[in-house]
Motif scaffolding. Structure first.
Motif, PDB file in Angstrom:
ATOM      1  N   GLY A 292      -4.639   8.889 -12.267  1.00 25.46           N
ATOM      2  CA  GLY A 292      -4.210   7.497 -12.224  1.00 25.46           C
ATOM      3  C   GLY A 292      -3.526   7.158 -10.915  1.00 25.46           C
ATOM      4  O   GLY A 292      -3.660   7.874  -9.919  1.00 25.46           O
ATOM      5  N   MET A 293      -2.773   6.083 -10.926  1.00 21.82           N
ATOM      6  CA  MET A 293      -2.039   5.641  -9.754  1.00 21.82           C
ATOM      7  C   MET A 293      -0.671   5.116 -10.167  1.00 21.82           C
ATOM      8  O   MET A 293      -0.495   4.615 -11.276  1.00 21.82           O
ATOM      9  N   ILE A 294       0.287   5.274  -9.266  1.00 24.08           N
ATOM     10  CA  ILE A 294       1.653   4.842  -9.519  1.00 24.08           C
ATOM     11  C   ILE A 294       1.982   3.702  -8.580  1.00 24.08           C
ATOM     12  O   ILE A 294       1.843   3.830  -7.359  1.00 24.08           O
ATOM     13  N   CYS A 295       2.410   2.578  -9.126  1.00 27.58           N
ATOM     14  CA  CYS A 295       2.757   1.396  -8.341  1.00 27.58           C
ATOM     15  C   CYS A 295       4.267   1.164  -8.442  1.00 27.58           C
ATOM     16  O   CYS A 295       4.800   1.053  -9.547  1.00 27.58           O
ATOM     17  N   TYR A 296       4.909   1.071  -7.303  1.00 23.24           N
ATOM     18  CA  TYR A 296       6.354   0.879  -7.266  1.00 23.24           C
ATOM     19  C   TYR A 296       6.674  -0.495  -6.697  1.00 23.24           C
ATOM     20  O   TYR A 296       6.107  -0.919  -5.688  1.00 23.24           O
TER      21      TYR A 296
ATOM     22  N   VAL B 201       0.823  -1.201   0.000  1.00 18.69           N
ATOM     23  CA  VAL B 201       0.000   0.000   0.000  1.00 18.69           C
ATOM     24  C   VAL B 201       0.861   1.257   0.000  1.00 18.69           C
ATOM     25  O   VAL B 201       0.578   2.225  -0.718  1.00 18.69           O
ATOM     26  N   GLU B 202       1.946   1.244   0.808  1.00 22.03           N
ATOM     27  CA  GLU B 202       2.796   2.431   0.895  1.00 22.03           C
ATOM     28  C   GLU B 202       3.596   2.693  -0.377  1.00 22.03           C
ATOM     29  O   GLU B 202       4.207   3.758  -0.525  1.00 22.03           O
ATOM     30  N   HIS B 203       3.577   1.724  -1.301  1.00 21.05           N
ATOM     31  CA  HIS B 203       4.271   1.899  -2.575  1.00 21.05           C
ATOM     32  C   HIS B 203       3.315   2.280  -3.706  1.00 21.05           C
ATOM     33  O   HIS B 203       3.671   2.201  -4.883  1.00 21.05           O
ATOM     34  N   VAL B 204       2.102   2.677  -3.328  1.00 19.34           N
ATOM     35  CA  VAL B 204       1.108   3.121  -4.312  1.00 19.34           C
ATOM     36  C   VAL B 204       0.785   4.589  -4.067  1.00 19.34           C
ATOM     37  O   VAL B 204       0.482   4.988  -2.949  1.00 19.34           O
ATOM     38  N   GLU B 205       0.874   5.386  -5.119  1.00 15.01           N
ATOM     39  CA  GLU B 205       0.521   6.803  -5.044  1.00 15.01           C
ATOM     40  C   GLU B 205      -0.643   7.062  -5.991  1.00 15.01           C
ATOM     41  O   GLU B 205      -0.549   6.793  -7.189  1.00 15.01           O
TER      42      GLU B 205
END
Length: 325
Positions: free
Chosen positions: A170-174, A160-164
């Motif tokens: 949109g959303m950014i997934c790391y 969760v903490e790696h999603v902005e």
């Protein structure tokens, strides 16, 4: 464990380490081999399992045996001529077409998502928090997996903490570690906010309902609606996906796997005019061969293309002036 040991262990991915350990156990315990092994024993091992194991599985077993010998300081017996020749013979006599996951098509995604929407509303009417959370999780899992072309194991490792989330965009997934990231530099993927079947809305709705602020994004849920601290295991992805499809009355639900979301998106993208380079950049493929394996053409038999050309030829022939005799 020393610092050196920690760095050496970190250099090998967990799934690779586990698969190699399983291969060594199979050679030693299941088959009864001895380590360090001789080239002849490895050749016999290959021959013994040639009819029951795929070529890819045997190749992975060879890689594990080679790695064990190298790490223990022994010569690598898998490079011996007898082993190489045995393996070439197995490939020649037992070559089979690689099985690929069945792609989930856009219409099927829409059908499953609608069924999950209805199931969420029904669970709320029944005040069943466990069912409501499961359906919200499954909808987010399905839509993010499809629109980003993620594999099932990638979704289970998303934190969760790696999603902005960027509202309206949109959303950014790391991912600190991913399959294609050989240098461990981390990989970033962007998922779009859409007017329908939106992966961003589905994700935000899920983590808000589950009150998740950190840790695995997708987790187990018990019958009372308690959300686990642990993420879903990668082995649970296929049963989870097939259950979703079966409940939505998708035919042959058992034919789909964890790669069906990625193959489905790749097929949708190519059918809607995405060129191969754009698709590779979006999904994160590093080579063309990886991309081609996932693509199903929208017209696999070229029927529509040929028919359109036939009709075009007929029209041209009809319009062409005829010579009088």
């Amino acid at each position: 464990m020393t610092k050196l040991d920690q760095y050496l262990e970190a250099a090998v991915r967990d799934n690779t380490r586990q698969s190699y350990a399983s291969a060594i156990r199979h050679f030693e315990i299941d088959w009864g081999g001895f380590l360090p092994a001789t080239a002849d024993s490895i050749a016999r091992y290959l021959a013994h399992h040639a009819e029951t194991h795929s070529v890819n599985t045997l190749q992975q077993r060879l890689a594990a045996l080679a790695q064990w010998h190298i790490e223990q300081g022994f010569p690598d017996p898998t490079k011996a001529p007898v082993v190489r020749k045995t393996f070439r013979g197995i490939r020649a006599l037992h070559l089979s077409q690689e099985k690929q996951a069945k792609p989930l098509l856009f219409d099927q995604i829409e059908q499953v998502a609608q069924r999950l929407n209805n199931a969420v509303l029904d669970a709320r009417r029944r005040c069943n928090r466990g069912d409501e959370l499961r359906h919200l999780r499954d909808r987010s899992f399905l839509l993010l997996g499809f629109w980003r072309g993620f594999r099932g194991d990638e979704l289970t490792r998303l934190l969760v903490e790696h999603v902005e989330v960027v509202p309206g965009q949109g959303m950014i997934c790391y991912f600190p570690i991913s399959k294609g990231d050989r240098q461990n530099e981390g990989s970033t993927f962007r998922a779009p906010a859409l007017s329908r079947l939106c992966p961003v809305d589905a994700f935000v709705t899920w983590i808000t309902a589950a009150q998740l602020t950190q840790g695995p994004a997708y987790r187990g849920i018990d019958r009372w609606g308690h959300v686990s601290d642990r993420g879903l295991h990668s082995d649970s992805v296929i049963p989870l996906l097939r259950a979703m499809l079966g409940e939505a009355a998708i035919p042959d639900a058992d034919c789909y796997s964890a790669h069906s979301l990625r193959r489905g998106f790749a097929s949708w993208a190519t059918s809607n005019g995405w060129d191969l380079k754009t698709l590779m950049e979006y999904v994160g493929w590093k080579n063309v061969q990886s991309a081609i394996r996932y693509i199903d053409a929208g017209d696999p038999f070229a029927r529509h293309r040929i028919e359109s050309q036939i009709q075009s030829t007929l029209v041209d022939d009809a319009a062409r002036p005829r010579k009088l005799r």
